[in-house]
Write a protein that holds these residues in place. Structure first.
Motif, PDB file in Angstrom:
ATOM      1  N   HIS A   7      33.082  49.036  70.572  1.00 25.54           N
ATOM      2  CA  HIS A   7      31.561  48.795  70.233  1.00 25.54           C
ATOM      3  C   HIS A   7      31.099  48.927  69.497  1.00 25.54           C
ATOM      4  CE1 HIS A   7      32.545  44.269  72.265  1.00 25.54           C
ATOM      5  NE2 HIS A   7      33.381  45.663  73.639  1.00 25.54           N
ATOM      6  N   GLN A   8      30.693  50.581  69.391  1.00 26.14           N
ATOM      7  CA  GLN A   8      29.991  50.932  68.809  1.00 26.14           C
ATOM      8  C   GLN A   8      30.409  51.022  67.401  1.00 26.14           C
ATOM      9  OE1 GLN A   8      27.178  52.402  69.566  1.00 26.14           O
ATOM     10  NE2 GLN A   8      27.076  53.349  67.530  1.00 26.14           N
ATOM     11  N   MET A   9      31.577  51.318  66.956  1.00 30.19           N
ATOM     12  CA  MET A   9      32.288  51.187  65.696  1.00 30.19           C
ATOM     13  C   MET A   9      31.876  49.649  65.033  1.00 30.19           C
ATOM     14  SD  MET A   9      35.751  52.729  66.351  1.00 30.19           S
ATOM     15  CE  MET A   9      36.336  52.140  64.482  1.00 30.19           C
ATOM     16  N   ARG A  47      36.719  46.954  58.839  1.00 30.88           N
ATOM     17  CA  ARG A  47      36.449  45.632  58.405  1.00 30.88           C
ATOM     18  C   ARG A  47      34.654  46.391  58.743  1.00 30.88           C
ATOM     19  NH1 ARG A  47      39.462  41.315  59.915  1.00 30.88           N
ATOM     20  NH2 ARG A  47      41.485  42.170  59.553  1.00 30.88           N
ATOM     21  N   ALA A  48      34.206  47.354  59.614  1.00 28.36           N
ATOM     22  CA  ALA A  48      32.634  47.896  59.603  1.00 28.36           C
ATOM     23  C   ALA A  48      32.341  48.523  58.711  1.00 28.36           C
ATOM     24  CB  ALA A  48      32.838  48.672  60.773  1.00 28.36           C
ATOM     25  N   GLN A  49      33.590  49.413  57.655  1.00 25.69           N
ATOM     26  CA  GLN A  49      33.041  50.266  56.009  1.00 25.69           C
ATOM     27  C   GLN A  49      32.847  51.565  57.112  1.00 25.69           C
ATOM     28  OE1 GLN A  49      34.641  48.800  53.357  1.00 25.69           O
ATOM     29  NE2 GLN A  49      34.197  46.419  53.998  1.00 25.69           N
ATOM     30  N   LEU A  50      33.812  51.960  57.655  1.00 22.03           N
ATOM     31  CA  LEU A  50      33.211  53.428  58.432  1.00 22.03           C
ATOM     32  C   LEU A  50      33.887  54.532  57.827  1.00 22.03           C
ATOM     33  CD1 LEU A  50      33.279  53.112  62.304  1.00 22.03           C
ATOM     34  CD2 LEU A  50      31.163  52.180  60.452  1.00 22.03           C
ATOM     35  N   PRO A  51      33.600  55.350  57.455  1.00 23.08           N
ATOM     36  CA  PRO A  51      33.795  56.651  56.875  1.00 23.08           C
ATOM     37  C   PRO A  51      35.317  57.093  58.210  1.00 23.08           C
ATOM     38  CG  PRO A  51      31.960  57.428  57.264  1.00 23.08           C
ATOM     39  CD  PRO A  51      32.177  55.880  57.689  1.00 23.08           C
ATOM     40  N   GLU A 101      27.264  39.095  64.507  1.00 19.27           N
ATOM     41  CA  GLU A 101      28.341  38.924  65.911  1.00 19.27           C
ATOM     42  C   GLU A 101      29.635  37.894  65.371  1.00 19.27           C
ATOM     43  OE1 GLU A 101      27.289  34.482  69.224  1.00 19.27           O
ATOM     44  OE2 GLU A 101      25.567  35.755  68.546  1.00 19.27           O
ATOM     45  N   GLN A 102      29.228  37.292  64.142  1.00 14.51           N
ATOM     46  CA  GLN A 102      30.404  36.211  63.645  1.00 14.51           C
ATOM     47  C   GLN A 102      31.398  37.229  63.196  1.00 14.51           C
ATOM     48  OE1 GLN A 102      29.493  33.403  60.886  1.00 14.51           O
ATOM     49  NE2 GLN A 102      31.926  32.763  60.060  1.00 14.51           N
ATOM     50  N   GLN A 103      31.374  38.489  62.143  1.00 20.58           N
ATOM     51  CA  GLN A 103      31.825  39.160  61.687  1.00 20.58           C
ATOM     52  C   GLN A 103      32.814  39.827  63.455  1.00 20.58           C
ATOM     53  OE1 GLN A 103      29.053  40.913  59.553  1.00 20.58           O
ATOM     54  NE2 GLN A 103      29.772  41.267  57.432  1.00 20.58           N
ATOM     55  N   ARG A 104      31.580  40.320  64.012  1.00 21.35           N
ATOM     56  CA  ARG A 104      32.640  40.497  65.139  1.00 21.35           C
ATOM     57  C   ARG A 104      33.650  39.735  66.044  1.00 21.35           C
ATOM     58  NH1 ARG A 104      26.915  42.707  66.097  1.00 21.35           N
ATOM     59  NH2 ARG A 104      27.038  41.119  67.679  1.00 21.35           N
ATOM     60  N   ALA A 105      33.230  38.762  65.867  1.00 23.22           N
ATOM     61  CA  ALA A 105      33.881  37.759  66.724  1.00 23.22           C
ATOM     62  C   ALA A 105      35.476  37.719  66.198  1.00 23.22           C
ATOM     63  CB  ALA A 105      33.500  36.016  67.039  1.00 23.22           C
TER      64      ALA A 105
END
Length: 294
Positions: free
Chosen positions: A250-252, A187-191, A258-262
Motif C-alpha cells: 500500500h505504501q508503494m 505503475r507507480a513510477q518508483l525507482p 483510488e482508481q489506479q490502485r484498484a
C-alpha cells in the motif's frame, strides 16, 4: 499525445522516516495480520520448524523473538520451551504485540510469553547475555540497519547461544510476492531500491545472509533453503491476503489515486492466475533459514 512518465531518480534513503512509516503500516495492518495468523503459521510451518531446530529452542530455553508481529511463532516457541522457559516477543508495533499478549493468555502461555515494544535495532537495551536463542521470522529483511539488529541479538545472547532468522530468497523464487512488487513499482513510477536498502529480498542473494551474520561476529554460520509455497483457493484469495496484510504494498502505491490502485490490484490478480492449478493457487515461495552462534 500522452506523455510517458519516467521513474524519478532515487532520493537518499531516510532510515528514521522508513521506520516511522513501517511502524504505522503494521499498526494499521495488525488486525488483518492477526486474522491471517493461522494461514501464515501453516504457510511458514516448515521454515519455522527449521528455525527452531537450528536455534536449538527446547525445554527451559530463554528465547528472544525479534519483530515478533502478532506472535504466532512466539507461542509456538513457548510450547517448545515449556513452563521452565521464557519467550520475549518484541516488535516496533504495539498493536501487533497486543494480539500476541492476548493470544498467549488465552492459550495458557501467559506465564511463559512476555511482550515488549522495542525497535529491533535497539536490542542493546536488553540485559546482556540473557537469552539462549534469538529468532526472527521474516523481520530482519525490513531493518534499515541489519548489522545493528544482528549485533543487538548477539549482545542479548549468552556465549554459545544461537540466532536463527527466516528471510525470503531471491525474487525469481518468490513470484507470489515479487510479481506484485514489480507491477506496483512500474505503475507507480518508483525507482529501483538503493543498494543495501531494506526490503523483502534484501538478504536473499547468494552469500548475503551469511555475510551479514559474519559481520555481526557470529560463528558456525549455515543457511538452508526451505520451499514454502503459498497455497490458497485462488489467485484472488492470494491478492486478498497481500492486500489486507502487506502494508508495504500500500505504501508503494501511495502516489496513485483510488482508481489506479484498484486497477493495479486487478492486474496483479491477472498475473498471479498463472499459478492456479486444479488444486487451487500455488504461489512460488522459497525461504532461507540462517543460523549463527554467538
Amino acid at each position: 499525445m500522452s506523455t510517458v512518465l519516467q521513474p524519478s531518480a532515487p532520493a537518499a534513503f531516510d532510515a528514521e522516516k522508513f521506520k516511522t512509516t513501517t511502524r504505522a503500516q503494521w499498526q494499521n495492518a495488525a488486525e488483518a495480520w492477526h486474522r491471517w495468523g493461522p494461514f501464515i503459521g501453516s504457510w511458514l510451518a516448515d521454515a519455522t520448524e527449521v528455525m527452531f531446530e537450528v536455534a536449538r529452542v527446547g525445554p527451559g530455553c530463554r528465547v528472544l523473538d525479534v519483530a515478533a508481529g502478532a506472535g504466532e511463532q512466539s507461542l509456538a516457541a513457548a510450547r517448545r520451551v515449556g513452563a521452565g522457559g521464557h519467550v520475549l516477543a518484541t516488535d516496533i508495533a504495539p498493536a501487533l504485540l497486543a494480539y500476541a499478549e492476548r493470544d498467549a493468555q488465552a492459550a495458557g502461555l501467559g506465564s511463559i510469553v512476555a511482550t515488549q515494544e522495542i525497535d529491533g535495532e535497539a536490542l542493546t537495551g536488553l540485559p546482556a547475555a540473557s537469552f539462549d536463542a534469538a529468532i526472527s521470522r521474516v523481520g530482519l529483511i525490513y531493518f534499515p540497519d541489519q548489522h545493528r539488529a544482528l549485533a543487538g541479538m548477539k549482545h542479548a545472547l549468552k556465549p554459545g547461544g544461537r540466532v536463527a532468522a527466516i528471510v525470503y530468497s531471491t525474487p525469481d523464487c518468490n513470484a507470489f510476492f515479487s510479481i506484485p512488487v514489480k507491477i506496483i513499482r512500474e505503475r507507480a513510477q518508483l525507482p529501483a531500491p538503493l543498494p543495501g536498502q531494506p526490503g523483502p529480498f534484501s538478504l536473499g542473494g547468494a552469500g548475503v545472509l551469511e555475510a551479514a551474520f559474519a559481520k555481526a561476529g557470529f560463528k558456525n554460520i549455515a543457511v538452508q533453503r526451505v520451499p514454502s509455497p503459498v497455497k490458497l483457493p485462488s489467485a484472488a484469495e492470494c491478492v486478498r491476503f497481500e492486500r489486507e496484510s502487506f502494508g508495504a504494498l500500500h505504501q508503494m502505491m501511495s502516489g496513485l489515486d483510488e482508481q489506479q490502485r484498484a486497477q493495479v490490484w486487478l492486474d496483479i490478480e491477472a498475473a498471479l492466475t498463472t499459478f492456479e492449478t486444479k488444486d487451487g493457487f500455488v504461489g512460488p515461495c522459497e525461504m532461507l533459514v540462517g543460523v549463527g552462534t554467538a
